[in-house]
Design an enzyme around this catalytic site. Structure first.
Site: not given
Length: 269
Positions: A2-3, A52, A257
DNA sequence: CCTCTATGGCGAA
DNA sequence: TCGCCCTAGAGGC
């Protein structure tokens, strides 16, 4: 998966399947039992995607907020009117059924019932979403242009702009030759605007294709994005060698990240 | 069977 | 900055 592209595609697909009839709601896993009971028998008026986040607007001012996080997934089952949906597989938090379709939600970061005010409060924390027609790019560009933070961290900050994740950030920065460690305010505002446009195009392609393919198909020797083989769909994300110049890709933690980039195509500041 | 990884984000220090 | 939450699928033994 999911982006933002995944979320907007889900909103579109689920609206087609579920808007209209009274729905059957349940929580096979049990962790959403009482809320599912509140939804059971209600009609869905529409679905909104913002960054999102997904907002399912039910009648009587009931809003279901879903955020898939890293692990969340939907499964869709199409059925005949007279046919029962298959038994849930795995840990299904929420099952919603219309006469001819059932969706199963597993592993979401957020799955909660609230009011339109709750929805507005969540949206108020989000930066503009390049996939939305009402997005004001200048808001995101201005924030980035004033910030000392690394551009690689700014793209992941959902309060700066919403919908970009770890793949699109690495790929968009590559396209513009930007080292992710560069501070936002060292990047020309015109470049930031172009970066926004690139991200919007990438996200739109993602909605259309149902997957992330950021390379130019011609560079890989195929005609269309959907024909690009797995493993060759990105320039730098999770790559060993730059797909454009062959230089060894480097990676480091940026914005909490791992970010990948090409030290040759994206020269250090 | 086990271990590892993943496109995310939160709250406690 | 760190730990933690959530789940499925791939790969190793």
């Amino acid at each position: 998966m999911p982006e933002g592209h995944t979320i907007h595609r889900i909103a579109r697909d689920h609206a087609k399947l579920l808007v209209g009839p009274a729905l059957v709601a349940s929580s096979p896993q049990g962790r959403f039992d009482s809320s599912a009971a509140l939804l059971d028998g209600r009609r869905l008026a529409g679905i909104e995607a913002y960054g999102k986040h997904l907002f399912y607007d039910f009648e009587h001012d009931l809003v279901l907020h879903v955020h898939l996080g890293l692990f969340g997934k939907y499964r869709v089952h199409r059925t005949e009117v007279t046919e029962a949906p298959p038994p849930p597989r795995g840990a299904v938090r929420l099952r919603l059924s219309a006469p001819t379709a059932t969706i199963d939600l597993a592993g979401p970061t957020a799955c909660e019932l609230g009011t339109p005010d709750d929805r507005d409060a969540i949206v108020a924390r989000l930066g503009p979403d390049p996939l939305r027609a009402d997005a004001k790019a200048e808001l995101a560009v201005d924030r980035m242009a004033r910030s000392r933070a690394p551009i690689g961290a700014l793209l992941l900050d959902q309060s700066v702009l919403s919908g970009i994740g770890n793949v699109y950030r690495a790929e968009a920065l590559f396209v513009h030759g930007l080292d992710p460690r560069r501070s936002g305010r060292t990047v020309a505002p015109e470049t930031l605007t172009e970066l926004w446009d690139t991200m919007r195009t990438m996200l739109r392609n993602g909605v259309k294709d149902g997957r992330i393919v950021t390379v130019d198909p011609a560079e890989v020797g195929v005609r269309t994005r959907t024909k690009v083989p797995k493993g060759e769909r990105t320039y730098v994300y999770h790559q060993d060698l730059c797909r454009r110049c062959g230089t060894a890709i480097v990676h480091d933690e940026i914005g909490a990240r791992t970010c990948w980039w090409c030290p040759s195509c994206q020269p250090a500041p």
